[in-house]
Design a protein around this motif. Structure first.
Motif, short mmCIF file in Angstrom:
data_model
loop_
_atom_site.label_atom_id
_atom_site.label_comp_id
_atom_site.label_asym_id
_atom_site.label_seq_id
_atom_site.Cartn_x
_atom_site.Cartn_y
_atom_site.Cartn_z
N LEU A 135 7.21 8.93 3.08
CA LEU A 135 6.00 9.15 2.29
C LEU A 135 5.40 10.52 2.60
N ASP A 136 5.42 10.92 3.86
CA ASP A 136 4.90 12.24 4.24
C ASP A 136 5.71 13.35 3.59
N ARG A 137 7.03 13.20 3.55
CA ARG A 137 7.87 14.22 2.91
C ARG A 137 7.56 14.33 1.42
N ALA A 138 7.40 13.16 0.77
CA ALA A 138 7.08 13.17 -0.66
C ALA A 138 5.71 13.81 -0.92
N LEU A 139 4.77 13.54 -0.03
CA LEU A 139 3.42 14.11 -0.17
C LEU A 139 3.46 15.63 -0.01
N THR A 140 4.21 16.11 0.97
CA THR A 140 4.32 17.56 1.18
C THR A 140 4.96 18.24 -0.03
N LEU B 177 0.83 -1.21 0.00
CA LEU B 177 0.00 0.00 0.00
C LEU B 177 0.86 1.26 0.00
N ALA B 178 1.96 1.23 0.75
CA ALA B 178 2.86 2.38 0.77
C ALA B 178 3.51 2.59 -0.59
N GLU B 179 3.88 1.50 -1.25
CA GLU B 179 4.48 1.59 -2.58
C GLU B 179 3.49 2.16 -3.59
N GLU B 180 2.24 1.74 -3.50
CA GLU B 180 1.21 2.27 -4.38
C GLU B 180 1.01 3.76 -4.15
N ALA B 181 0.97 4.16 -2.88
CA ALA B 181 0.81 5.58 -2.56
C ALA B 181 2.02 6.39 -3.05
N ARG B 182 3.22 5.83 -2.91
CA ARG B 182 4.42 6.51 -3.41
C ARG B 182 4.35 6.72 -4.92
N GLY B 183 3.86 5.71 -5.61
CA GLY B 183 3.73 5.82 -7.07
C GLY B 183 2.74 6.91 -7.46
N GLN B 184 1.63 7.00 -6.75
CA GLN B 184 0.64 8.02 -7.07
C GLN B 184 1.16 9.42 -6.75
#
Length: 437
Positions: A304-309, A141-148
């Motif tokens: 993941l939080d850093r990438a999202l920000t 799930l984390a990998e999928e979110a990273r891809g998106q």
């Protein structure tokens, strides 16, 4: 043998419902079948499945769905009361007691009922199994979110850095001002992105003409590209379009929701594993394994939080550039990316339409020039002679190659001339031998 299958974990442990039970069962047949089907999937005895649930054995539980199916085998409050009453009653009758160490048959339970009761006696077993399911699917799930997140970041950066985009938008603006010359709309300094979707609706008044204003813009861009060639610029523009294509179905809200869901799942684990520092049994490894997993997952979550920000920042920047609003929201930026993607898809289609028309016009002009040259040279044969020559060329053709040769003839445009004479339209009337061949 019945005792061994029920509690000792013999090879027949995953047998049919009630195989080692008393004459009647506590749970109804539908419920027993549900538990039996769940356990049979693991191809392990009932006792081993129970131990694997305590030790978080990933050789038995391969996916989160497996764990959640086992969680569904836990009894309801009413079922638990009836199972414990049966076990106590049968235990007294047998003199062996009703503890979980006693075989299922001696407690008056089927194997399915015995497993359900054993699971219920583990403190907070439902929560433990939910945490175990999180452990199994967290990385995917984390990998999928990273891809998106990465796709939305690339699309936003592509728009910001695309060297051709300002030229395209400036050309659309110039075309609009030219069309609106003399009206109150003339001299516009900019336009809203929804205008891009309307270019294909503007058509000339001449009936039957399928060209639109979008085709005109596409042709103007083609000529600009020929006049000012820049391979690096065009390659960067294509990469930006590819990034827009990959992100076309993504929603910022959905990505945020997925990341928040992962965060909540980790928070649940952080609250749960300290409650189980004292093992339920020797097989119980929940606290140790979940603590190790939580430490690792926290680092993944931080990345993941850093990438999202970062994605949110570049997305808002792209939104400001496209909408002209200094404080464009993520929703406005997302809508702008979608409008831009739809425009470039339509623009590419218009460009392809123009290319087909241009090639057709070139062929027609070449054909007309060749005919004109033949007439000037006095060497233009009449249609009947041309048809006769073509028919003669086809005369000796036999076998499967004849269809290919006729098709090539049609591709050259000669077939229409053949139909003008009787050479092919009624060959049998003039030469039966040719018709047969």
């Amino acid at each position: 043998a019945a005792k061994k299958g029920a509690a000792g974990g013999g090879k027949g442990g995953a047998g049919s419902a009630g195989g080692a039970a008393a004459a009647s069962t506590v749970l109804d047949m539908k419920r027993l079948n549900q538990i039996g089907i769940t356990v049979r999937k693991f191809r392990k005895p009932y006792a081993q499945v129970f131990s694997a649930a305590l030790s978080l054995d990933e050789d038995v539980f391969h996916a989160a769905e497996d764990v959640l199916r086992l969680r569904d085998c836990l009894p309801t409050e009413e079922e638990l009361k009836r199972l414990e009453a049966r076990a106590e009653e049968a235990g007294k009758a047998s003199g062996k007691g009703a503890s979980d160490a006693v075989a299922a048959a001696d407690r008056g339970l089927s194997q399915e009922e015995d497993l359900s009761l054993r699971l219920a006696h583990v403190p907070r077993m439902a929560e433990r199994l939910e945490c175990f399911a999180t452990r199994l699917n967290f990385e995917s799930l984390a990998e999928e979110a990273r891809g998106q997140v990465g796709a939305l970041t690339a699309a936003s950066e592509g728009v910001v850095e695309d060297p051709l985009l300002p030229i395209v938008l400036a050309m659309v603006l110039k075309v609009g001002n030219t069309m609106n010359a003399g009206s109150f709309r003339a001299g516009a300094q900019g336009f809203k992105l929804d205008v891009l979707g309307k270019l294909s609706n503007v058509k000339p008044s001449k009936e039957g003409n399928s060209l639109t204003l979008l085709h005109f813009v596409a042709e103007a861009l083609r000529r600009y590209g020929e006049a000012v060639p820049d391979a690096a610029r065009d390659a960067k523009h294509e990469r930006a379009l590819e990034a827009l294509e990959r992100a076309r179905h993504l929603s910022v809200a959905d990505v945020q929701s997925e990341v928040d869901g992962l965060r909540r799942a980790l928070e649940a684990i952080a609250e749960e594993y300290p409650m189980h520092r004292k093992p339920f049994s020797k097989a119980d490894a929940f606290s140790v394994k979940m603590r190790e997993f939580h430490e690792q997952a926290k680092r993944t979550m931080a990345d993941l939080d850093r990438a999202l920000t970062a994605m949110q920042g570049v997305l808002r920047k792209a939104g400001s550039q496209l909408t002209g609003e200094a404080n464009a929201t993520e929703g406005e930026a997302e809508a702008a990316l979608q409008q831009l993607h739809a425009f470039f898809v339509s623009l590419r289609k218009a460009t392809n339409d123009n290319e087909r028309r241009r090639k057709l016009k070139e062929r027609q002009e070449k054909s007309a020039a060749a005919k004109s040259k033949g007439k000037l040279d006095g060497k233009q044969p009449n249609a009947k002679h041309q048809a006769a020559d073509l028919a003669a060329n086809l005369k000796g053709t036999q076998g499967p190659g004849v269809a290919r040769q006729i098709w090539n003839t049609m591709q050259r445009g000669d077939f229409e001339q053949l139909k003008l004479t009787n050479a092919l339209s009624s060959p049998s009337k003039h030469n039966p031998a040719k018709a047969a061949s």
